[in-house]
Design a protein around this motif. Structure first.
Motif, PDB file in Angstrom:
ATOM      1  N   VAL A   1      -3.117  10.905   2.430  1.00  6.39           N
ATOM      2  CA  VAL A   1      -4.325  10.252   1.098  1.00  6.39           C
ATOM      3  C   VAL A   1      -4.638   9.417   0.343  1.00  6.39           C
ATOM      4  O   VAL A   1      -5.108   8.845   0.921  1.00  6.39           O
ATOM      5  CB  VAL A   1      -5.350  11.504   0.923  1.00  6.39           C
ATOM      6  CG1 VAL A   1      -6.151  11.353  -0.118  1.00  6.39           C
ATOM      7  CG2 VAL A   1      -4.993  13.294   2.136  1.00  6.39           C
ATOM      8  N   ALA A   2      -3.546   9.158  -0.064  1.00  7.64           N
ATOM      9  CA  ALA A   2      -3.736   8.128  -0.944  1.00  7.64           C
ATOM     10  C   ALA A   2      -3.562   6.835  -0.236  1.00  7.64           C
ATOM     11  O   ALA A   2      -4.154   5.695  -0.902  1.00  7.64           O
ATOM     12  CB  ALA A   2      -2.756   7.984  -2.475  1.00  7.64           C
TER      13      ALA A   2
ATOM     14  N   LEU B   1     -17.265  12.263   7.136  1.00  9.25           N
ATOM     15  CA  LEU B   1     -17.867  12.008   5.863  1.00  9.25           C
ATOM     16  C   LEU B   1     -19.237  12.370   6.174  1.00  9.25           C
ATOM     17  O   LEU B   1     -19.775  12.273   5.353  1.00  9.25           O
ATOM     18  CB  LEU B   1     -17.383  10.761   5.638  1.00  9.25           C
ATOM     19  CG  LEU B   1     -15.911   9.649   5.038  1.00  9.25           C
ATOM     20  CD1 LEU B   1     -15.611   9.144   5.160  1.00  9.25           C
ATOM     21  CD2 LEU B   1     -16.319  10.665   3.246  1.00  9.25           C
TER      22      LEU B   1
ATOM     23  N   GLY C   1     -10.218   3.056   1.460  1.00  6.26           N
ATOM     24  CA  GLY C   1     -11.132   3.683   0.533  1.00  6.26           C
ATOM     25  C   GLY C   1     -12.218   3.333   0.223  1.00  6.26           C
ATOM     26  O   GLY C   1     -13.085   3.725  -0.946  1.00  6.26           O
ATOM     27  N   ASP C   2     -12.118   2.134  -0.180  1.00  4.91           N
ATOM     28  CA  ASP C   2     -13.759   1.325  -0.897  1.00  4.91           C
ATOM     29  C   ASP C   2     -15.059   1.560   0.118  1.00  4.91           C
ATOM     30  O   ASP C   2     -15.129   0.944   1.420  1.00  4.91           O
ATOM     31  CB  ASP C   2     -13.100  -0.448  -1.499  1.00  4.91           C
ATOM     32  CG  ASP C   2     -13.594  -1.335   0.056  1.00  4.91           C
ATOM     33  OD1 ASP C   2     -14.465  -1.806  -0.036  1.00  4.91           O
ATOM     34  OD2 ASP C   2     -12.487  -0.903   0.739  1.00  4.91           O
ATOM     35  N   ARG C   3     -15.902   1.585  -0.892  1.00  2.62           N
ATOM     36  CA  ARG C   3     -17.772   1.320   0.170  1.00  2.62           C
ATOM     37  C   ARG C   3     -16.791   0.142   1.693  1.00  2.62           C
ATOM     38  O   ARG C   3     -18.045   0.995   2.637  1.00  2.62           O
ATOM     39  CB  ARG C   3     -18.156   1.577  -0.672  1.00  2.62           C
ATOM     40  CG  ARG C   3     -19.869   1.313  -0.298  1.00  2.62           C
ATOM     41  CD  ARG C   3     -20.807   0.853  -1.361  1.00  2.62           C
ATOM     42  NE  ARG C   3     -22.455   0.379  -0.669  1.00  2.62           N
ATOM     43  CZ  ARG C   3     -22.746   1.051  -0.225  1.00  2.62           C
ATOM     44  NH1 ARG C   3     -22.945   2.759  -0.471  1.00  2.62           N
ATOM     45  NH2 ARG C   3     -24.410   1.225  -0.180  1.00  2.62           N
TER      46      ARG C   3
ATOM     47  N   VAL D   1     -12.880  10.562  11.132  1.00  2.00           N
ATOM     48  CA  VAL D   1     -12.797  10.286   9.598  1.00  2.00           C
ATOM     49  C   VAL D   1     -14.610  10.518   9.039  1.00  2.00           C
ATOM     50  O   VAL D   1     -15.242  10.487   8.456  1.00  2.00           O
ATOM     51  CB  VAL D   1     -11.890   9.989   8.949  1.00  2.00           C
ATOM     52  CG1 VAL D   1     -11.993   9.533   7.863  1.00  2.00           C
ATOM     53  CG2 VAL D   1     -10.664   9.643   8.978  1.00  2.00           C
TER      54      VAL D   1
ATOM     55  N   THR E   1      -3.929   5.791   2.538  1.00  2.00           N
ATOM     56  CA  THR E   1      -5.593   5.805   4.087  1.00  2.00           C
ATOM     57  C   THR E   1      -6.547   5.518   2.868  1.00  2.00           C
ATOM     58  O   THR E   1      -6.752   4.130   2.881  1.00  2.00           O
ATOM     59  CB  THR E   1      -5.831   7.379   4.251  1.00  2.00           C
ATOM     60  OG1 THR E   1      -4.506   7.426   5.038  1.00  2.00           O
ATOM     61  CG2 THR E   1      -6.872   6.743   5.100  1.00  2.00           C
ATOM     62  N   VAL E   2      -6.701   6.173   1.187  1.00  2.00           N
ATOM     63  CA  VAL E   2      -7.625   5.499   0.824  1.00  2.00           C
ATOM     64  C   VAL E   2      -7.345   4.027   0.051  1.00  2.00           C
ATOM     65  O   VAL E   2      -8.102   3.313   0.045  1.00  2.00           O
ATOM     66  CB  VAL E   2      -7.500   6.218  -0.274  1.00  2.00           C
ATOM     67  CG1 VAL E   2      -9.013   6.010  -1.928  1.00  2.00           C
ATOM     68  CG2 VAL E   2      -8.600   7.724  -0.006  1.00  2.00           C
TER      69      VAL E   2
ATOM     70  N   SER F   1     -15.083  -1.413   2.964  1.00  2.00           N
ATOM     71  CA  SER F   1     -14.346  -1.438   4.269  1.00  2.00           C
ATOM     72  C   SER F   1     -15.137  -0.245   5.146  1.00  2.00           C
ATOM     73  O   SER F   1     -14.870  -0.368   6.296  1.00  2.00           O
ATOM     74  CB  SER F   1     -13.380  -1.399   3.377  1.00  2.00           C
ATOM     75  OG  SER F   1     -12.568  -1.879   2.788  1.00  2.00           O
ATOM     76  N   LEU F   2     -15.409   1.297   4.671  1.00  2.00           N
ATOM     77  CA  LEU F   2     -15.704   1.967   5.422  1.00  2.00           C
ATOM     78  C   LEU F   2     -16.966   1.787   6.285  1.00  2.00           C
ATOM     79  O   LEU F   2     -16.875   2.528   7.296  1.00  2.00           O
ATOM     80  CB  LEU F   2     -16.040   3.010   4.938  1.00  2.00           C
ATOM     81  CG  LEU F   2     -14.515   3.964   4.103  1.00  2.00           C
ATOM     82  CD1 LEU F   2     -14.806   5.597   3.637  1.00  2.00           C
ATOM     83  CD2 LEU F   2     -13.828   4.770   5.787  1.00  2.00           C
TER      84      LEU F   2
ATOM     85  N   ASN G   1       0.957  -1.306   0.166  1.00  2.00           N
ATOM     86  CA  ASN G   1       0.370   0.250   0.157  1.00  2.00           C
ATOM     87  C   ASN G   1       1.137   1.108  -0.191  1.00  2.00           C
ATOM     88  O   ASN G   1       0.244   2.586  -0.226  1.00  2.00           O
ATOM     89  CB  ASN G   1      -1.048  -0.171   1.536  1.00  2.00           C
ATOM     90  CG  ASN G   1      -2.111  -0.654   0.739  1.00  2.00           C
ATOM     91  OD1 ASN G   1      -2.897  -0.082   0.124  1.00  2.00           O
ATOM     92  ND2 ASN G   1      -2.249  -2.379   1.261  1.00  2.00           N
TER      93      ASN G   1
END
Length: 153
Positions: free
Chosen positions: A19-20, A102, A27-29, A98, A22-23, A31-32, A7
């Protein structure tokens, strides 16, 4: 190559942007939303699946990734059964701002005036949380024009 080493890289090699990176981890739906549900107290595979309606193979993959990244940890089921539970680690708990940011952005921009939605409140008072915004060291709220990223040479 381990999880974090993979990563740290983008298509060109090394990725110096936080940011990159962390995403790349959350950063996918799915996981969050797993992290969101963990904050809401869900712990078992079946609870996540019921809440999210996600396919078992996708849920299995995202839970494994979150465990590998140190965001979730597994532990024996609290009821003494054979099932394992997923709990937020300290690193995972540090994602709370975070998730709140959001949520607050979504409340401001994705709902019509008066449209009902869930609300995040302080347990002791029942009052909504204040809007989160970046602050200067002296406490002043900062706009995007008042901050900059110092890129690597």
């Amino acid at each position: 190559m381990g999880f974090f080493e993979m990563n740290k890289r983008n298509y060109d090699g090394y990725e110096p942007c936080p940011v990159a990176r962390t995403v790349g981890v959350v950063g996918d739906r799915w996981s969050l939303l797993i992290v969101r549900d963990a904050f809401d107290g869900l712990r078992r595979f079946s609870e996540f699946q019921r809440s999210l309606g996600v396919a078992r193979n996708i849920l299995t993959d995202r839970l494994r990734r979150l465990v590998d990244a140190g965001i979730l940890a597994t532990q024996p089921g609290s009821n003494g059964g054979a099932h394992q539970e997923y709990v937020l680690t300290e690193q995972g708990k540090s994602l709370f701002p975070v998730v709140v940011a959001l949520r607050q952005w979504g409340e401001r921009h994705l709902f019509e005036q008066g449209e009902p939605h869930s609300e995040l409140v302080e347990k002791d008072t029942g009052k909504p949380l204040h809007f989160m915004a970046p602050q200067a060291e002296d406490g002043r709220l900062l706009s995007p024009d008042e901050a900059e990223v110092r890129k690597l040479p």
